[in-house]
Design a protein around this motif. Structure first.
Motif, mmCIF file in Angstrom:
data_model
loop_
_atom_site.group_PDB
_atom_site.id
_atom_site.type_symbol
_atom_site.label_atom_id
_atom_site.label_comp_id
_atom_site.label_asym_id
_atom_site.label_seq_id
_atom_site.Cartn_x
_atom_site.Cartn_y
_atom_site.Cartn_z
ATOM 1 N N LEU A 26 -82.549 -23.011 -16.634
ATOM 2 C CA LEU A 26 -81.779 -23.940 -15.808
ATOM 3 C C LEU A 26 -80.400 -24.107 -16.409
ATOM 4 C CD1 LEU A 26 -84.329 -26.912 -15.497
ATOM 5 C CD2 LEU A 26 -84.182 -24.878 -14.064
ATOM 6 N N ALA A 37 -85.190 -35.981 -20.361
ATOM 7 C CA ALA A 37 -86.027 -36.086 -19.160
ATOM 8 C C ALA A 37 -87.307 -35.265 -19.309
ATOM 9 C CB ALA A 37 -85.237 -35.624 -17.933
ATOM 10 N N TYR A 38 -87.196 -34.041 -19.805
ATOM 11 C CA TYR A 38 -88.399 -33.203 -19.961
ATOM 12 C C TYR A 38 -89.363 -33.802 -20.984
ATOM 13 C CZ TYR A 38 -87.342 -29.480 -16.740
ATOM 14 O OH TYR A 38 -87.134 -28.784 -15.586
ATOM 15 N N ARG A 40 -89.673 -36.956 -21.782
ATOM 16 C CA ARG A 40 -90.209 -38.210 -21.256
ATOM 17 C C ARG A 40 -91.223 -37.940 -20.133
ATOM 18 N NH1 ARG A 40 -85.392 -40.017 -19.757
ATOM 19 N NH2 ARG A 40 -85.739 -39.698 -17.530
ATOM 20 N N VAL A 41 -90.866 -37.072 -19.212
ATOM 21 C CA VAL A 41 -91.675 -36.886 -18.005
ATOM 22 C C VAL A 41 -92.829 -35.928 -18.252
ATOM 23 C CG1 VAL A 41 -91.641 -36.087 -15.619
ATOM 24 C CG2 VAL A 41 -89.702 -37.390 -16.533
ATOM 25 N N LEU A 42 -92.582 -34.839 -18.956
ATOM 26 C CA LEU A 42 -93.638 -33.834 -19.159
ATOM 27 C C LEU A 42 -94.327 -33.970 -20.512
ATOM 28 C CD1 LEU A 42 -92.213 -32.620 -16.659
ATOM 29 C CD2 LEU A 42 -92.768 -30.366 -17.560
ATOM 30 N N GLY A 43 -93.860 -34.896 -21.348
ATOM 31 C CA GLY A 43 -94.514 -35.104 -22.638
ATOM 32 C C GLY A 43 -94.360 -33.922 -23.585
ATOM 33 N N LEU A 44 -93.280 -33.175 -23.461
ATOM 34 C CA LEU A 44 -93.069 -31.999 -24.312
ATOM 35 C C LEU A 44 -92.416 -32.407 -25.623
ATOM 36 C CD1 LEU A 44 -91.641 -29.574 -21.591
ATOM 37 C CD2 LEU A 44 -93.971 -29.622 -22.507
ATOM 38 N N ASN A 76 -91.469 -24.543 -24.801
ATOM 39 C CA ASN A 76 -92.589 -23.610 -24.670
ATOM 40 C C ASN A 76 -93.481 -24.018 -23.493
ATOM 41 O OD1 ASN A 76 -94.969 -22.167 -24.906
ATOM 42 N ND2 ASN A 76 -95.584 -23.102 -26.845
ATOM 43 N N LEU A 77 -93.523 -23.176 -22.453
ATOM 44 C CA LEU A 77 -94.410 -23.425 -21.300
ATOM 45 C C LEU A 77 -95.496 -22.358 -21.222
ATOM 46 C CD1 LEU A 77 -91.927 -24.451 -18.438
ATOM 47 C CD2 LEU A 77 -92.914 -25.871 -20.244
ATOM 48 N N GLY A 78 -95.959 -21.899 -22.389
ATOM 49 C CA GLY A 78 -96.981 -20.848 -22.425
ATOM 50 C C GLY A 78 -96.309 -19.499 -22.557
ATOM 51 N N GLY A 106 -79.527 -26.547 -11.756
ATOM 52 C CA GLY A 106 -80.725 -25.958 -11.164
ATOM 53 C C GLY A 106 -81.078 -24.659 -11.843
ATOM 54 N N GLY B 15 -97.597 -36.754 -19.743
ATOM 55 C CA GLY B 15 -96.945 -35.742 -18.927
ATOM 56 C C GLY B 15 -97.847 -35.297 -17.801
ATOM 57 N N LEU B 16 -97.947 -34.000 -17.614
ATOM 58 C CA LEU B 16 -98.766 -33.445 -16.535
ATOM 59 C C LEU B 16 -100.180 -33.144 -17.014
ATOM 60 C CD1 LEU B 16 -96.211 -30.822 -15.135
ATOM 61 C CD2 LEU B 16 -96.453 -33.233 -14.501
ATOM 62 N N HIS B 19 -98.782 -27.955 -20.231
ATOM 63 C CA HIS B 19 -97.395 -27.491 -20.315
ATOM 64 C C HIS B 19 -97.300 -26.025 -19.901
ATOM 65 C CE1 HIS B 19 -99.074 -25.977 -24.059
ATOM 66 N NE2 HIS B 19 -98.034 -25.189 -24.183
ATOM 67 N N ILE B 20 -98.395 -25.515 -19.297
ATOM 68 C CA ILE B 20 -98.441 -24.090 -18.924
ATOM 69 C C ILE B 20 -97.955 -23.914 -17.490
ATOM 70 C CG2 ILE B 20 -99.906 -22.050 -18.732
ATOM 71 C CD1 ILE B 20 -99.692 -23.168 -21.576
ATOM 72 N N GLN B 79 -98.811 -14.444 -16.855
ATOM 73 C CA GLN B 79 -99.317 -15.822 -16.742
ATOM 74 C C GLN B 79 -98.841 -16.474 -15.453
ATOM 75 O OE1 GLN B 79 -98.252 -18.653 -20.031
ATOM 76 N NE2 GLN B 79 -97.325 -19.815 -18.402
ATOM 77 N N HIS B 123 -97.973 -41.173 -12.626
ATOM 78 C CA HIS B 123 -97.130 -40.993 -13.818
ATOM 79 C C HIS B 123 -95.716 -40.576 -13.415
ATOM 80 C CE1 HIS B 123 -95.718 -39.465 -17.706
ATOM 81 N NE2 HIS B 123 -95.466 -38.326 -17.098
ATOM 82 N N HIS B 127 -91.619 -42.429 -13.238
ATOM 83 C CA HIS B 127 -90.380 -41.839 -13.741
ATOM 84 C C HIS B 127 -89.444 -41.456 -12.593
ATOM 85 C CE1 HIS B 127 -92.928 -41.424 -17.334
ATOM 86 N NE2 HIS B 127 -91.798 -41.502 -17.989
ATOM 87 N N LEU B 151 -85.240 -33.351 -13.276
ATOM 88 C CA LEU B 151 -85.607 -32.190 -14.107
ATOM 89 C C LEU B 151 -84.846 -30.916 -13.746
ATOM 90 C CD1 LEU B 151 -89.490 -32.681 -14.173
ATOM 91 C CD2 LEU B 151 -87.824 -33.426 -15.887
ATOM 92 N N GLY B 152 -84.047 -30.968 -12.679
ATOM 93 C CA GLY B 152 -83.260 -29.789 -12.308
ATOM 94 C C GLY B 152 -84.030 -28.771 -11.488
#
Lengths: 168, 168
Positions: A26, A37-38, A40-44, A76-78, A106, B15-16, B19-20, B79, B123, B127, B151-152
């Motif tokens: 992005l 934001a990432y 906070r929202v995604l818990g990364l 890291n998203l896998g 974006g 989060g979700l 993270h994958i 993946q 959740h 946010h 999050l863009g």
């Protein structure tokens, strides 16, 4: 089937030589705000922020040398890394600033780790997909190609060079 | 650490819950043309095209029922699945047509396979990320959320239900 290896040209280049996507990137205006934001929202876990090295990048943008720089961060998203890119002012043009100016924040590109950048860019050029920006990073090189009109998204080619290259 | 499972609310939703990333999706005007391009340029095997089932989707778009449909195709990128979406005319509004009208062809969303859609959407709502569109598919449900301002990029939540649910 592969006894006769074609040494020249891209006639036998099968696509990118890989179908494994390794990065979604992005472009953003304020990298720390988007990192917040990432996290906070995604818990990364919070990644560090690096600045690209203009001096050793030997970068070109639309055929001209450029010293453009950007702040980068990676989640890291896998299999896939989510890259955030904040272009920095000054230093020359870049595809990062171009996309941010044209479309706002974006998705900027998806990336594949490839081998043989020249063969792959020849193959893509034959399909009306030219190089936009190219440069070095420590241990490898990156190439952005203008694939959006054909594929709906920009591709980045990442080639990591063997660590012991020329070591004898 | 997880001896006390919180049964209500999203206070403990991390989060979700994953993270994958599992999907990158593009919205396109002509799915067959874009399939042709991916097969030709990336050397990918040609996928089939399916049409979403409006009748059994129980879908809502921005809070109202919709029978919008789309053509879908999926490429395996490891993946991650690359999804192509061509919205079909008629049937009501959809986030697919909304994005195509607003921004043209390009990346529509990235998706995560999650469990507990209600907890995750609670959740995200906390946010400032509300649901845009939600519906069923065979064996599961999907939810698009309005995460782009934060999050863009838009997120899709995919929840596949256990196959033997309620089997006794």
């Amino acid at each position: 089937m592969s006894e006769h290896v074609e040494e020249q040209g891209s006639a036998n280049q099968e696509g990118l030589g890989t179908h494994i996507v390794t990065q979604i990137a992005l472009v953003v205006k304020d990298i720390n705000k988007t990192i917040d934001a990432y996290c906070r929202v995604l818990g990364l876990p919070r990644p560090g922020v690096m600045i690209t090295d203009a001096e050793n990048a030997n970068a070109t943008y639309r055929g001209e040398p450029t010293n453009a720089q950007a702040k980068l961060a990676f989640f890291n998203l896998g299999q896939v890394t989510l890259e955030l890119i904040e272009p920095l002012p000054g230093g020359g043009g870049s595809v990062w600033q171009e996309v941010l100016d044209a479309k706002g924040e974006g998705v900027h590109h998806i990336a594949f780790n490839i081998q043989g950048t020249d063969q792959v860019t020849d193959h893509l050029a034959a399909h009306d997909i030219p190089v936009i920006q190219q440069g070095d990073y420590t241990g490898g090189m990156y190439t952005y190609v203008d694939s959006e009109p054909v594929l709906g998204v920009m591709l980045e080619l990442l080639e990591n060079f063997p660590e012991d290259e020329g070591g004898d």
